[in-house]
Scaffold this motif. Structure first.
Motif, PDB file in Angstrom:
ATOM      1  N   GLU A 117     -10.618   3.615   1.308  1.00 32.38           N
ATOM      2  CA  GLU A 117      -9.586   3.345   2.310  1.00 32.38           C
ATOM      3  C   GLU A 117      -8.211   3.088   1.684  1.00 32.38           C
ATOM      4  O   GLU A 117      -7.481   2.183   2.069  1.00 32.38           O
ATOM      5  N   GLY A 118      -7.866   3.892   0.672  1.00 39.95           N
ATOM      6  CA  GLY A 118      -6.550   3.817   0.064  1.00 39.95           C
ATOM      7  C   GLY A 118      -6.412   2.828  -1.076  1.00 39.95           C
ATOM      8  O   GLY A 118      -5.346   2.706  -1.663  1.00 39.95           O
ATOM      9  N   TYR A 158      -6.333  10.547  -3.665  1.00 37.90           N
ATOM     10  CA  TYR A 158      -6.265  11.808  -2.923  1.00 37.90           C
ATOM     11  C   TYR A 158      -4.948  11.846  -2.147  1.00 37.90           C
ATOM     12  O   TYR A 158      -4.357  10.820  -1.823  1.00 37.90           O
ATOM     13  N   THR A 159      -4.482  13.042  -1.851  1.00 42.11           N
ATOM     14  CA  THR A 159      -3.240  13.213  -1.096  1.00 42.11           C
ATOM     15  C   THR A 159      -3.496  12.931   0.383  1.00 42.11           C
ATOM     16  O   THR A 159      -4.652  12.829   0.813  1.00 42.11           O
ATOM     17  N   THR A 160      -2.423  12.862   1.169  1.00 45.45           N
ATOM     18  CA  THR A 160      -2.578  12.656   2.609  1.00 45.45           C
ATOM     19  C   THR A 160      -3.308  13.844   3.252  1.00 45.45           C
ATOM     20  O   THR A 160      -3.912  13.701   4.299  1.00 45.45           O
ATOM     21  N   ALA A 169      -3.254   2.219  -3.804  1.00 44.64           N
ATOM     22  CA  ALA A 169      -2.945   3.641  -3.670  1.00 44.64           C
ATOM     23  C   ALA A 169      -4.250   4.417  -3.810  1.00 44.64           C
ATOM     24  O   ALA A 169      -5.153   3.981  -4.525  1.00 44.64           O
ATOM     25  N   PRO A 170      -4.365   5.567  -3.162  1.00 49.80           N
ATOM     26  CA  PRO A 170      -5.607   6.343  -3.198  1.00 49.80           C
ATOM     27  C   PRO A 170      -5.686   7.280  -4.404  1.00 49.80           C
ATOM     28  O   PRO A 170      -4.768   7.347  -5.223  1.00 49.80           O
ATOM     29  N   LEU A 197       0.839  -1.193   0.000  1.00 46.55           N
ATOM     30  CA  LEU A 197       0.000   0.000   0.000  1.00 46.55           C
ATOM     31  C   LEU A 197       0.879   1.249   0.000  1.00 46.55           C
ATOM     32  O   LEU A 197       1.914   1.289   0.659  1.00 46.55           O
ATOM     33  N   SER A 198       0.470   2.255  -0.754  1.00 51.50           N
ATOM     34  CA  SER A 198       1.230   3.494  -0.877  1.00 51.50           C
ATOM     35  C   SER A 198       0.341   4.689  -0.554  1.00 51.50           C
ATOM     36  O   SER A 198      -0.880   4.626  -0.716  1.00 51.50           O
ATOM     37  N   THR A 199       0.949   5.788  -0.146  1.00 48.74           N
ATOM     38  CA  THR A 199       0.195   7.028   0.044  1.00 48.74           C
ATOM     39  C   THR A 199       0.300   7.922  -1.191  1.00 48.74           C
ATOM     40  O   THR A 199      -0.386   8.946  -1.257  1.00 48.74           O
ATOM     41  N   ASN A 200       1.164   7.559  -2.155  1.00 52.65           N
ATOM     42  CA  ASN A 200       1.220   8.321  -3.408  1.00 52.65           C
ATOM     43  C   ASN A 200      -0.079   8.076  -4.157  1.00 52.65           C
ATOM     44  O   ASN A 200      -0.578   6.956  -4.206  1.00 52.65           O
ATOM     45  N   SER A 201      -0.636   9.124  -4.757  1.00 55.04           N
ATOM     46  CA  SER A 201      -1.984   9.026  -5.308  1.00 55.04           C
ATOM     47  C   SER A 201      -2.016   8.990  -6.835  1.00 55.04           C
ATOM     48  O   SER A 201      -1.133   9.522  -7.515  1.00 55.04           O
TER      49      SER A 201
END
Length: 189
Positions: free
Chosen positions: A150-151, A115-117, A112-113, A49-53
């Protein structure tokens, strides 16, 4: 007379051998994978899982396959891609396959989502939007956005039939991560 019979037999044997050799060559050619593709159609997954969108989805037509590229704000590695009879959205539980063109459906889940964090939307689509125009593609029939929850971001990739596919992960010189799904035009030559 005897020489003529022997000559006839030899000619017949030679012709039979030539026919057999060409049949064997044809069988080998028929057994060869299309364009050297050996990907198969079983589920594929990898990464984390990544936070980069996600920022965009693009497609291209290649000589042996159709390509879909999912581009992100930074490096990514996580995905799950598999053929399924029903692509069910994670958040709502809605089956989106009736709204997606194609004889077969790839459930593409990107870890990955959209949207940004900080909560800024980077891929501004709503559930059911068609991501790209795939008119005149040999294999791709549709790519429908199935939401982000949820990401995890999901697409129903409609294709002509259940065909071999591969998934690759890369990061470009621009720092953007890419998850690429290639679907072959056919199984064999």
């Amino acid at each position: 007379m005897r020489r003529l019979r022997i000559l006839s037999v030899l000619i017949m044997l030679a012709l039979a051998g030539a026919g057999s050799a060409s049949a064997t060559a044809a069988q080998k050619a028929a057994a060869a994978p299309y364009c050297g593709i050996t990907w198969g159609s079983l589920p594929k997954s990898g990464g984390a899982l990544s936070t980069n969108s996600l920022i965009k989805v693009t497609t291209s037509r290649q000589s042996c396959y159709d390509r879909t590229v999912f581009e992100f704000t930074g490096p990514v590695s996580g995905y799950r891609v598999e053929y399924t009879d029903h692509v069910i959205t994670d958040g709502e539980g809605l089956d989106v396959t009736p709204y997606t063109a194609g004889g077969a459906h790839l459930d593409v889940v990107l870890l990955a989502p959209v949207y940004t964090t900080g909560g800024t939307i980077t891929y501004n689509r709503v559930l059911g939007d068609h991501a790209v125009n795939v008119v005149r593609y040999q294999t791709l029939r549709d790519i429908l956005y199935a939401g982000s929850f949820e990401g995890y971001t999901q697409f129903d990739q409609g294709v002509r039939a259940r065909l071999p596919f591969r998934v690759t992960v890369s990061t470009g010189s621009d720092g953007h991560g890419r998850i690429t799904v290639d679907v072959a035009h056919q199984w064999d030559q």
